[in-house]
Scaffold this active site. Sequence first.
Site, PDB file in Angstrom:
ATOM      1  N   ALA A 114       0.679  -1.180   0.145  1.00 38.08           N
ATOM      2  CA  ALA A 114      -0.121   0.089  -0.139  1.00 38.08           C
ATOM      3  C   ALA A 114       1.060   1.153  -0.187  1.00 38.08           C
ATOM      4  O   ALA A 114       0.346   2.364  -0.410  1.00 38.08           O
ATOM      5  CB  ALA A 114      -1.028   0.019   1.366  1.00 38.08           C
ATOM      6  N   LYS A 115       2.068   1.217   0.646  1.00 38.34           N
ATOM      7  CA  LYS A 115       3.087   2.284   0.566  1.00 38.34           C
ATOM      8  C   LYS A 115       2.327   3.545   1.073  1.00 38.34           C
ATOM      9  O   LYS A 115       2.499   4.560   0.530  1.00 38.34           O
ATOM     10  CB  LYS A 115       3.558   2.577  -0.808  1.00 38.34           C
ATOM     11  CG  LYS A 115       4.418   1.223  -1.549  1.00 38.34           C
ATOM     12  CD  LYS A 115       5.065   1.449  -2.533  1.00 38.34           C
ATOM     13  CE  LYS A 115       6.193   0.456  -3.132  1.00 38.34           C
ATOM     14  NZ  LYS A 115       5.260  -0.673  -3.618  1.00 38.34           N
ATOM     15  N   ARG A 116       1.552   3.215   2.214  1.00 38.95           N
ATOM     16  CA  ARG A 116       1.064   4.495   3.086  1.00 38.95           C
ATOM     17  C   ARG A 116       2.081   5.177   3.810  1.00 38.95           C
ATOM     18  O   ARG A 116       3.321   4.860   3.963  1.00 38.95           O
ATOM     19  CB  ARG A 116      -0.079   3.869   3.848  1.00 38.95           C
ATOM     20  CG  ARG A 116      -1.121   3.171   3.204  1.00 38.95           C
ATOM     21  CD  ARG A 116      -2.055   4.031   2.157  1.00 38.95           C
ATOM     22  NE  ARG A 116      -3.052   3.479   1.571  1.00 38.95           N
ATOM     23  CZ  ARG A 116      -3.304   2.772   0.329  1.00 38.95           C
ATOM     24  NH1 ARG A 116      -2.201   2.659  -0.648  1.00 38.95           N
ATOM     25  NH2 ARG A 116      -4.274   2.313  -0.151  1.00 38.95           N
ATOM     26  N   THR A 119       3.319  -2.252   3.475  1.00 33.91           N
ATOM     27  CA  THR A 119       4.356  -1.488   3.270  1.00 33.91           C
ATOM     28  C   THR A 119       3.998   0.085   3.305  1.00 33.91           C
ATOM     29  O   THR A 119       3.151   0.546   3.257  1.00 33.91           O
ATOM     30  CB  THR A 119       4.653  -1.620   1.680  1.00 33.91           C
ATOM     31  OG1 THR A 119       3.441  -1.171   0.709  1.00 33.91           O
ATOM     32  CG2 THR A 119       5.053  -3.206   1.555  1.00 33.91           C
ATOM     33  N   ASP A 177       4.497   4.859  -5.890  1.00 27.67           N
ATOM     34  CA  ASP A 177       5.083   3.554  -6.276  1.00 27.67           C
ATOM     35  C   ASP A 177       5.702   3.480  -7.515  1.00 27.67           C
ATOM     36  O   ASP A 177       5.849   4.508  -8.429  1.00 27.67           O
ATOM     37  CB  ASP A 177       3.673   2.724  -6.410  1.00 27.67           C
ATOM     38  CG  ASP A 177       3.931   1.228  -5.587  1.00 27.67           C
ATOM     39  OD1 ASP A 177       4.856   0.692  -6.360  1.00 27.67           O
ATOM     40  OD2 ASP A 177       3.277   0.819  -4.962  1.00 27.67           O
TER      41      ASP A 177
END
EC number: 4.1.1.23
Lengths: 274, 274
Positions: A95-97, A121, B99
């Site tokens: 999710a790369k939050r 993530t 991303d």
Amino acid sequence: MNKQQLFENIKRKKSFLCVGLDTDIKKIPEHLLKEEDPIFAFNKAIIDATADLCIAYKPNLAFYESLGVKGWIAFEKTVSYIKKNYSDQFIIADAKRGDIGNTSEMYARSFFDELDLDSVTVAPYMGEDSVKPFLIYPEKWVILLALTSNKGSHDFQLTEDANGERLFEKVLKTSQNWASDEQMMYVVGATQGKMFQDIRKHVPNHFLLVPGVGAQGGSLEEVCKYGMNKMCGLIVNSSRAIIYADKTENFAIAAKAAAKAVQVEMEEQLKAIL
Amino acid sequence: MNKQQLFENIKRKKSFLCVGLDTDIKKIPEHLLKEEDPIFAFNKAIIDATADLCIAYKPNLAFYESLGVKGWIAFEKTVSYIKKNYSDQFIIADAKRGDIGNTSEMYARSFFDELDLDSVTVAPYMGEDSVKPFLIYPEKWVILLALTSNKGSHDFQLTEDANGERLFEKVLKTSQNWASDEQMMYVVGATQGKMFQDIRKHVPNHFLLVPGVGAQGGSLEEVCKYGMNKMCGLIVNSSRAIIYADKTENFAIAAKAAAKAVQVEMEEQLKAIL
């Protein structure tokens, strides 16, 4: 899942493969489009075909969000399906939050409380309070971006400070004050092969999530040579090279074969530590 | 929406307020919980009460995602409601995405193609190819994190390189090669008041999205003093101080009053340029 359990799974399955579920409605086999939920139907078939060969699944949130409500339903069904049928799988929400504290709390609630995923993530740019809310859940993991696999990783991650320390190194060092190797992992791209030596100087014992093997061109052998530790310490992800190995009705069989080929390579690499 | 249209809205409404829709099911008035979709019911009332006083809405994705499918439905209904009834509002998906290229493409498709939002907040850590896929949509905006409003912003964003350039400055400089001030804005927290002077040295003409006024303690006057440019160049967000101004059945009236108080202050500040 704790670190020891993860390592036990790796030893038992002789694999440290993570299958990335970057499921794109525009890329799945055409015959699935007549299913009520094509995305879930695809994922279910991929999961059933590969679960013996991998220790983790990584649904990439962007691919589900791009479909709105339908995508979110497919995501939740996929997570439930894995948890019910393959409870030994480590599930990563890619999710790369990363946001201010009260917002990160909401993300943590979503991924850990509601969905009971194992890990998420997280991007480090906003610092400590953007990461800490994820760390209050026992046996749940933050996987922090350190050195990513893409070309743009060079734009900022390699910037050296006045002491010659690169930004990704500062991220590795600073974040160790926030959590131990029992709750934190790092994303390190396979395309950065030899950089694993530098990474391991800072985080000898942490698990690393390694994207970039397969479609992005990273070398598994090089990653293992420089990155493996005595508990393996690597979860190597492959998405497109496995799930889109074939676009006909044989897609699941082809995915299994592609996963098997990687697992065999991994079994060979694991001999160094098992 | 393009830059000139945004400025026209600011001039017409004498406001550069963005209302942050950080709608938390645990914080909304209790009487709404009997509604079929309490989150949407809350948002609708807040929007109807404040639309005359603001020029933008910023739903914070975390708050919707934390409710899973239901939250996603409420998010989509909220966006549709704004677009249908208040088409002059600039809508910001506060998502802080970022991303690798093919994943950012999916996020861009989601926010710009499917939902037709005006802008999305993006984290810079992964560099150029994580941002570029958002820039292919005409009159859609990337709002890149530069200097955020939280305490953790100091962990990495202020790190100086060998030439004394801080990371947020490098982000401002580097990202100007990716898009102009017609497609890119920056997040700069109001809590960093005097830093707006430094920010404006790098990006004199860009719009800045400014969180941190209100609950987080930033000063509007200071932000305007150091950050306003001849097209205003500021979108100042307030979330909690407006939407949770009151927790009874009067919540919408109280939100309107809170928004009005900010708008009056903004009208005063705008005299410097109008």
